[in-house]
Scaffold this active site. Structure first.
Site, PDB file in Angstrom:
ATOM      1  N   CYS A 130       0.830  -1.206   0.000  1.00  0.00           N
ATOM      2  CA  CYS A 130       0.000   0.000   0.000  1.00  0.00           C
ATOM      3  C   CYS A 130       0.865   1.257   0.000  1.00  0.00           C
ATOM      4  O   CYS A 130       1.338   1.693   1.055  1.00  0.00           O
ATOM      5  CB  CYS A 130      -0.934  -0.019   1.216  1.00  0.00           C
ATOM      6  SG  CYS A 130      -1.960   1.447   1.309  1.00  0.00           S
ATOM      7  N   CYS A 133      -0.517   4.141   2.062  1.00  0.00           N
ATOM      8  CA  CYS A 133      -0.351   4.013   3.514  1.00  0.00           C
ATOM      9  C   CYS A 133       1.105   4.255   3.913  1.00  0.00           C
ATOM     10  O   CYS A 133       1.377   4.884   4.922  1.00  0.00           O
ATOM     11  CB  CYS A 133      -0.724   2.618   4.011  1.00  0.00           C
ATOM     12  SG  CYS A 133      -2.150   1.901   3.223  1.00  0.00           S
ATOM     13  N   ASP A 134       2.047   3.734   3.133  1.00  0.00           N
ATOM     14  CA  ASP A 134       3.436   3.666   3.599  1.00  0.00           C
ATOM     15  C   ASP A 134       4.413   4.558   2.831  1.00  0.00           C
ATOM     16  O   ASP A 134       5.573   4.677   3.234  1.00  0.00           O
ATOM     17  CB  ASP A 134       3.940   2.207   3.506  1.00  0.00           C
ATOM     18  CG  ASP A 134       3.102   1.278   4.376  1.00  0.00           C
ATOM     19  OD1 ASP A 134       2.604   1.743   5.416  1.00  0.00           O
ATOM     20  OD2 ASP A 134       2.939   0.103   4.008  1.00  0.00           O
TER      21      ASP A 134
END
Ligand code: NAP
Length: 302
Positions: A130, A133-134
């Site tokens: 992701c 997200c990261d």
């Protein structure tokens, strides 16, 4: 008892909820994570009509609020068992059993693993599925993206906002991604490409330090140094709880007709879990609407 139980709260489930509630069906959406599904992991959506740019979490929230305002009920949990034949349909969610006259399966799909040494060990320590997200953890760093489809290229482009370089490692010598994405990727000075190559191992100590790749044409291996590996090689349908129902194809996707109906009366499917040629927010939403209207007609006929 509910009229309509929807398994999954991504765009397919959200649209089904909207259309179900607007048809005055007592509707519940069962979701194990956040409303929005994969939209939650997509930062910038540019191909949903009406919005030039919209943040995935924002679009998720708009759709979620719309279902709440219409009286759709939400239940957090995972469906682990189903009894779909006859009436009522039964869904097991933890210790609870949900009864409904009709069911829409909108449980989506999960990322595929590369299945190489180092992948599991370094999850959360450089290995990610992701970028949204990261990505921010890799500011100024060198990252790899594995895969050659829309996800790999789109998320790779997103990662250039944070990383110093983004190297796409693909097992072919051409990308599968849509032409407009390819064009952008080839123009972006931060994007690099390693062709005809398979990642054999993800290397690291306490976190990722690089990858070992094999060139599939000359069979040589090389170690490439980098700080992160984002894996985008496709998805698996979330359909394990449907084993034995006879409505899945060989790959585990739910087979439906044009009205989203499965071969079990009163059971419909929508979105990425369905055997479908296109998996987009717009097609998932469209499936959801159609599935809800088919469910409405089925309930009327009972
Ligand atoms: P995908 O289209 O299935 O592409 C997967 C890519 O990963 C392919 O290039 C494949 O290579 C490669 N691959 C598969 N298994 C591999 C392995 N074990 N090792 C190395 N490479 C491997 O998956 P996706 O990109 O996630 O897209 C899924 C669906 O969502 C598609 O329908 C796509 O159009 C859609 N999507 C759309 C958008 C958008 O429109 N903005 C964004 C994201 C996703 P091969 O070609 O060699 O098999």
């Amino acid at each position: 008892m509910y009229d309509l139980a929807i398994i999954g709260g991504g765009p397919a489930g959200l649209a089904a909820g909207l259309y179900g509630a607007r048809s005055n069906l007592r509707t519940v959406i069962i979701e194990r994570g956040l409303p929005g599904g994969q939209m939650q992991n997509t930062l910038d959506i540019e191909n949903y009509p009406g919005f030039k740019h919209v943040l995935g979490p924002d679009l998720s929230n708009h759709m979620y609020q719309q279902t709440l305002e219409l009286g759709v009920e939400w239940k957090t949990g995972e469906v682990t068992e189903v009894r779909l034949d006859g009436q009522p349909k039964l869904l097991r969610v933890g210790k609870d059993e949900i009864e409904a006259k009709a069911v829409i399966i909108a449980s989506g799909a999960l990322p595929k693993y590369l299945d190489v040494p180092g992948e599991k060990e370094f999850q959360g320590r450089g290995v990610s599925y992701c970028a949204t997200c990261d990505g921010a953890f890799f500011r100024g760093k060198h990252v790899f993206v594995v895969g050659g489809g829309d996800s790999a290229v789109e998320e790779g482009l997103f990662l250039t906002n944070h990383a110093e370089s983004v190297t796409v490692i693909h097992r072919r010598d051409t990308l599968k991604a849509q032409p407009y994405l390819q064009e952008r990727a080839f123009k972006n000075p931060k994007m690099k490409f390693v062709w005809d190559s398979a990642v054999e191992e993800i290397l690291g100590d306490t976190k990722v330090t690089g990858v070992r790749v094999r060139n599939l044409k000359d069979d040589t291996t090389t170690v490439l140094e980098g700080d992160g590996v984002f894996i985008y090689i496709g998805f698996y349908p979330n359909s394990g709880f449907l084993k034995g129902t006879g409505i899945l194809n060989d790959q585990g996707y739910v087979i439906t007709d044009a009205k989203m109906a499965t071969t079990i009366p009163g059971v419909f499917a929508a979105g990425d879990v369905r055997d479908t040629p296109l998996r987009q927010i717009i097609t998932a939403s469209s499936d959801g609407a159609l599935a809800a209207m088919s469910a409405f007609q089925y309930i009327e006929s009972l």
